[in-house]
Design an enzyme around this catalytic site. Sequence first.
Site, PDB file in Angstrom:
ATOM      1  N   SER A 273       0.873  -1.182   0.000  1.00 16.58           N
ATOM      2  CA  SER A 273       0.000   0.000   0.000  1.00 16.58           C
ATOM      3  C   SER A 273       0.904   1.225   0.000  1.00 16.58           C
ATOM      4  O   SER A 273       2.092   1.116   0.333  1.00 16.58           O
ATOM      5  CB  SER A 273      -0.850  -0.007   1.284  1.00 16.58           C
ATOM      6  OG  SER A 273      -1.458   1.252   1.503  1.00 16.58           O
TER       7      SER A 273
ATOM      8  N   TYR B 214      -2.011  -1.243  10.416  1.00 17.55           N
ATOM      9  CA  TYR B 214      -1.960  -1.350   8.943  1.00 17.55           C
ATOM     10  C   TYR B 214      -0.634  -0.811   8.412  1.00 17.55           C
ATOM     11  O   TYR B 214       0.039  -1.458   7.593  1.00 17.55           O
ATOM     12  CB  TYR B 214      -3.148  -0.570   8.370  1.00 17.55           C
ATOM     13  CG  TYR B 214      -3.400  -0.764   6.892  1.00 17.55           C
ATOM     14  CD1 TYR B 214      -4.162  -1.830   6.440  1.00 17.55           C
ATOM     15  CD2 TYR B 214      -2.902   0.130   5.958  1.00 17.55           C
ATOM     16  CE1 TYR B 214      -4.421  -1.996   5.077  1.00 17.55           C
ATOM     17  CE2 TYR B 214      -3.150  -0.027   4.608  1.00 17.55           C
ATOM     18  CZ  TYR B 214      -3.913  -1.088   4.162  1.00 17.55           C
ATOM     19  OH  TYR B 214      -4.162  -1.250   2.823  1.00 17.55           O
TER      20      TYR B 214
HETATM   21  P1  NAD Z   1     -11.396  -6.264  -0.048  1.00 16.53           P
HETATM   22  O1  NAD Z   1     -11.991  -6.160   1.327  1.00 16.53           O
HETATM   23  O2  NAD Z   1     -12.212  -5.980  -1.246  1.00 16.53           O
HETATM   24  O3  NAD Z   1     -10.744  -7.704  -0.251  1.00 16.53           O
HETATM   25  C1  NAD Z   1     -10.018  -8.339   0.752  1.00 16.53           C
HETATM   26  C2  NAD Z   1      -9.948  -9.806   0.414  1.00 16.53           C
HETATM   27  O4  NAD Z   1      -9.221 -10.471   1.460  1.00 16.53           O
HETATM   28  C3  NAD Z   1     -11.318 -10.475   0.350  1.00 16.53           C
HETATM   29  O5  NAD Z   1     -11.312 -11.477  -0.661  1.00 16.53           O
HETATM   30  C4  NAD Z   1     -11.457 -11.116   1.722  1.00 16.53           C
HETATM   31  O6  NAD Z   1     -12.338 -12.218   1.753  1.00 16.53           O
HETATM   32  C5  NAD Z   1     -10.016 -11.541   1.945  1.00 16.53           C
HETATM   33  N1  NAD Z   1      -9.677 -11.799   3.340  1.00 16.53           N
HETATM   34  C6  NAD Z   1      -9.861 -10.994   4.407  1.00 16.53           C
HETATM   35  N2  NAD Z   1      -9.426 -11.613   5.517  1.00 16.53           N
HETATM   36  C7  NAD Z   1      -8.963 -12.830   5.126  1.00 16.53           C
HETATM   37  C8  NAD Z   1      -8.408 -13.931   5.813  1.00 16.53           C
HETATM   38  N3  NAD Z   1      -8.239 -13.933   7.148  1.00 16.53           N
HETATM   39  N4  NAD Z   1      -8.055 -15.032   5.101  1.00 16.53           N
HETATM   40  C9  NAD Z   1      -8.249 -15.071   3.765  1.00 16.53           C
HETATM   41  N5  NAD Z   1      -8.781 -14.052   3.055  1.00 16.53           N
HETATM   42  C10 NAD Z   1      -9.123 -12.942   3.737  1.00 16.53           C
HETATM   43  O7  NAD Z   1     -10.108  -5.327   0.039  1.00 16.53           O
HETATM   44  P2  NAD Z   1      -9.128  -4.739  -1.080  1.00 16.53           P
HETATM   45  O8  NAD Z   1      -9.235  -3.270  -1.003  1.00 16.53           O
HETATM   46  O9  NAD Z   1      -9.288  -5.433  -2.369  1.00 16.53           O
HETATM   47  O10 NAD Z   1      -7.728  -5.120  -0.425  1.00 16.53           O
HETATM   48  C11 NAD Z   1      -6.841  -6.067  -0.974  1.00 16.53           C
HETATM   49  C12 NAD Z   1      -5.429  -5.703  -0.553  1.00 16.53           C
HETATM   50  O11 NAD Z   1      -5.094  -4.434  -1.094  1.00 16.53           O
HETATM   51  C13 NAD Z   1      -5.248  -5.583   0.964  1.00 16.53           C
HETATM   52  O12 NAD Z   1      -3.999  -6.133   1.342  1.00 16.53           O
HETATM   53  C14 NAD Z   1      -5.255  -4.082   1.178  1.00 16.53           C
HETATM   54  O13 NAD Z   1      -4.540  -3.717   2.333  1.00 16.53           O
HETATM   55  C15 NAD Z   1      -4.570  -3.610  -0.081  1.00 16.53           C
HETATM   56  N6  NAD Z   1      -4.816  -2.197  -0.412  1.00 16.53           N
HETATM   57  C16 NAD Z   1      -6.077  -1.739  -0.643  1.00 16.53           C
HETATM   58  C17 NAD Z   1      -6.241  -0.393  -0.955  1.00 16.53           C
HETATM   59  C18 NAD Z   1      -7.599   0.194  -1.242  1.00 16.53           C
HETATM   60  O14 NAD Z   1      -7.685   1.421  -1.372  1.00 16.53           O
HETATM   61  N7  NAD Z   1      -8.636  -0.584  -1.375  1.00 16.53           N
HETATM   62  C19 NAD Z   1      -5.139   0.464  -1.018  1.00 16.53           C
HETATM   63  C20 NAD Z   1      -3.888  -0.055  -0.772  1.00 16.53           C
HETATM   64  C21 NAD Z   1      -3.732  -1.393  -0.470  1.00 16.53           C
END
Ligand code: NAD
Length: 260
Positions: free
Chosen positions: A142, A155
């Site tokens: 991130s 985080y």
């Molecule tokens: P999201 O909530 O849409 O997806 C998260 C996924 O992780 C889902 O499939 C969920 O079921 C799974 N998950 C959660 N806990 C779990 C566990 N204990 N075991 C297995 N699977 C698990 O979120 P996202 O925004 O797509 O995030 C994905 C990644 O991207 C994360 O690591 C997040 O930190 C990172 N990220 C997101 C953003 C953003 O703005 N959305 C920005 C930077 C980084």
Amino acid sequence: MLKGKNALVTGSTSGIGLGIAKALARQGANIVLNGFGDVEGPSAEVAALGVQVAYHGADVSKPAEIEDMMKFAASRFGRVDILVNNAGIQHVARIENFPLERWDAIIAINLSSAFHATRLALPAMKATDNGKGWGRIINVASVHGLVASAEKSAYVTAKHGLVGLTKVTALENATTGITCNAICPGWVLTPLVQKQVDAKAAALGLSNVEATKLLLGEKEPSQQFTTPEELGELAVFFCSPAGNNVRGVAWNMDGGWTAQ
Ligand code: NAD
């Protein structure tokens, strides 16, 4: 480009993970999906791209379940060539109020899970290509792996750690065909971020549109979300021959967030 390769993407039933899984599938890679919630929808979306799809429901906060998932992937497809450590959660609170259970969960899911999946994936990656090794490990970090924001102690700690793990993994395999790199998105409109928009709207009495505008305005100069599709294409680049010597980078796709 990735026909015959097998990719495992953690947290790929939703958001960024699903976007990356679909981008890799478009290049021909078979996919192991993981994550909670609806499985049939995401599985069908990936299968429609003409590749084989499997699903394992490991809770990646539990090392034994990660081990089971890696064994399942190997039994299903032979080995994992591309590992995308993407699963992640968020919790927002000041340090003195941060629930201990949320701290432990974020460190386990956003950081330790990548260590476990990586250590379990490396032996088979090293054995490929007549022992020269081939593999791609992509850690979804991130902008919070590079800079901090208040109220996101767990985080930010986990994502900085993940960028560190990325560099060590890259160095330890630098003379092989195995690369490891991190992707550092700014805001991406997924369920993880929608919760933060909702919290802002509720706290300040704003509409969804106003809260979204405020959220983007605080940090992201482009004033626009990065999409899972764009992040998927970056993952494809890391997997391409042009990415052979890209090792240990933390590549931000953040609308200028960290350029400030
Ligand atoms: P999201 O909530 O849409 O997806 C998260 C996924 O992780 C889902 O499939 C969920 O079921 C799974 N998950 C959660 N806990 C779990 C566990 N204990 N075991 C297995 N699977 C698990 O979120 P996202 O925004 O797509 O995030 C994905 C990644 O991207 C994360 O690591 C997040 O930190 C990172 N990220 C997101 C953003 C953003 O703005 N959305 C920005 C930077 C980084």
